[in-house]
Design a protein around this motif. Structure first.
Motif, mmCIF file in Angstrom:
data_model
loop_
_atom_site.group_PDB
_atom_site.id
_atom_site.type_symbol
_atom_site.label_atom_id
_atom_site.label_comp_id
_atom_site.label_asym_id
_atom_site.label_seq_id
_atom_site.Cartn_x
_atom_site.Cartn_y
_atom_site.Cartn_z
ATOM 1 N N GLY A 110 -87.126 -3.442 33.097
ATOM 2 C CA GLY A 110 -86.371 -2.233 33.407
ATOM 3 C C GLY A 110 -87.182 -1.180 34.138
ATOM 4 O O GLY A 110 -88.367 -1.352 34.407
ATOM 5 N N GLY A 138 -85.834 -2.909 36.829
ATOM 6 C CA GLY A 138 -84.445 -2.982 36.381
ATOM 7 C C GLY A 138 -83.431 -3.167 37.486
ATOM 8 O O GLY A 138 -82.223 -3.027 37.242
ATOM 9 N N LEU A 163 -82.905 -0.443 30.580
ATOM 10 C CA LEU A 163 -81.869 -0.352 31.616
ATOM 11 C C LEU A 163 -80.924 0.808 31.359
ATOM 12 O O LEU A 163 -80.041 1.084 32.173
ATOM 13 C CB LEU A 163 -81.057 -1.652 31.671
ATOM 14 C CG LEU A 163 -81.830 -2.942 31.984
ATOM 15 C CD1 LEU A 163 -80.899 -4.140 31.919
ATOM 16 C CD2 LEU A 163 -82.499 -2.857 33.358
ATOM 17 N N GLN A 168 -78.232 -2.138 29.124
ATOM 18 C CA GLN A 168 -79.270 -2.875 28.392
ATOM 19 C C GLN A 168 -78.686 -3.710 27.259
ATOM 20 O O GLN A 168 -79.099 -4.861 27.054
ATOM 21 C CB GLN A 168 -80.349 -1.920 27.882
ATOM 22 C CG GLN A 168 -79.844 -0.825 26.969
ATOM 23 C CD GLN A 168 -80.855 0.284 26.758
ATOM 24 O OE1 GLN A 168 -81.785 0.472 27.559
ATOM 25 N NE2 GLN A 168 -80.706 1.036 25.682
#
Length: 245
Positions: A110, A138, A163, A168
Motif C-alpha cells: 500500500g 497501493g 489501502l 484494504q
C-alpha cells in the motif's frame, strides 16, 4: 481471558486489551492459521452500516478491534464497556516488535512507492531481525489476482495492507479466499507515519484521546469525514433506547 463481545450498532467488537490481541495473533501464527483483523473506528462502523457489501466483509473478520475513542464511548453508553481502546498504529508496532523477536516474515502493501520504500527501510533499521517478505505500492487493480498470487508466493506470516478502507478490507477478503496462513490487517495511513512522512499526534492529544482533533487541525479537509462521529453517537443512542424496550 475470555470476555463477551460487544455489539455497537451492528458491528461486533472483540473485547480484549492490546496485549491480549497480540497473544492471540501469535498463537494463530504458530498454528499457521489465516487471520483477518479489522481495526474499526466510528467512520468504518458507519460506512459498514450503510454499505451491505462492506458489512458482510467486516462480518468475516476473525477479530474486530476497537480503534477510536468514539467506539469506546459508544460501548460505555450501551452499558457494555470494552477493555481498552487499541489504536491500529500501536497494534501494528506491537506486531512488528513480536515479528522482530520471532524473526517472522512480513509483507507491506500500500501507499505510494516512495512511502512504502521509506517505511520498509525504517522497519529494517528498527527491527533488524524481521524477514521482509516483500513490499508493493497501493496502485494496482484490486480485481487483479496477480497481486494476491505475488504476496502469497512470499509466504508471509503478517501482511500489513495500507489501502485505506474499504479497499484494504475488500482486498484482504479476496486474499484470504485462497491463502493458507497469515495475519492480515488493514492499517490505513500508517505507512506515512512509519516512513516519517507524517507525524502522529503529540502525547497530549494521545493521552486525552483527542488524536482525531489533532488530525483535523492538521487536515481541515477531514471535517466532512469527522461528521461520521456525531452520526455514530446518534445511532448508539437509538440502539440504547431499543434495548431498553
Amino acid at each position: 481471558m475470555e470476555r463477551e463481545k460487544v455489539n455497537v450498532i451492528g458491528i461486533v467488537f472483540d473485547n480484549y486489551t492490546k496485549k491480549e490481541f497480540i497473544q492471540f495473533f501469535l498463537e494463530r501464527i504458530n498454528k499457521k492459521e489465516k487471520t483477518f483483523v479489522v481495526t474499526a473506528n466510528p467512520e468504518i462502523v458507519m460506512f459498514a452500516k450503510n454499505n451491505p457489501f462492506y458489512y458482510k466483509i467486516i462480518k468475516k473478520a476473525n477479530y474486530v478491534v476497537p480503534d477510536g475513542v468514539g467506539v469506546i464511548k459508544g460501548a460505555q453508553l450501551l452499558g457494555s464497556p470494552l477493555a481498552e481502546r487499541v489504536p491500529g498504529f500501536e497494534l501494528m508496532l506491537a506486531l512488528l516488535q513480536e515479528a522482530n523477536l520471532n524473526q517472522l516474515r512480513v509483507y507491506f502493501l500500500g501507499a505510494k512507492q516512495e512511502v512504502v520504500e521509506k517505511a520498509v527501510a525504517q522497519v529494517r533499521k528498527d527491527y533488524p531481525l524481521i524477514q521482509i517478505a516483500g513490499y508493493h505500492d497501493g496502485y494496482f487493480d484490486l480485481k487483479d489476482k496477480k497481486m494476491i498470487n505475488e504476496v502469497q508466493g512470499t509466504q508471509p506470516d503478517i501482511v500489513f495492507v495500507a489501502l485505506g478502507f474499504p479497499k484494504q478490507e475488500k482486498w484482504i477478503s479476496q486474499y484470504l479466499e485462497t491463502a493458507e496462513k497469515g495475519i492480515l490487517m488493514g492499517v490505513g495511513g500508517s505507512f506515512d507515519v512509519l516512513s516519517g512522512n507524517a507525524r502522529r499526534a503529540p502525547k497530549f492529544f494521545l493521552d486525552h484521546n483527542i488524536e482525531w482533533f489533532y488530525r483535523l487541525l492538521k487536515q481541515p479537509s477531514r471535517f466532512g469525514r469527522m461528521m461520521a462521529l456525531p452520526r455514530f453517537l446518534v445511532e448508539v443512542y437509538k440502539q440504547k433506547i431499543r434495548t431498553k424496550r
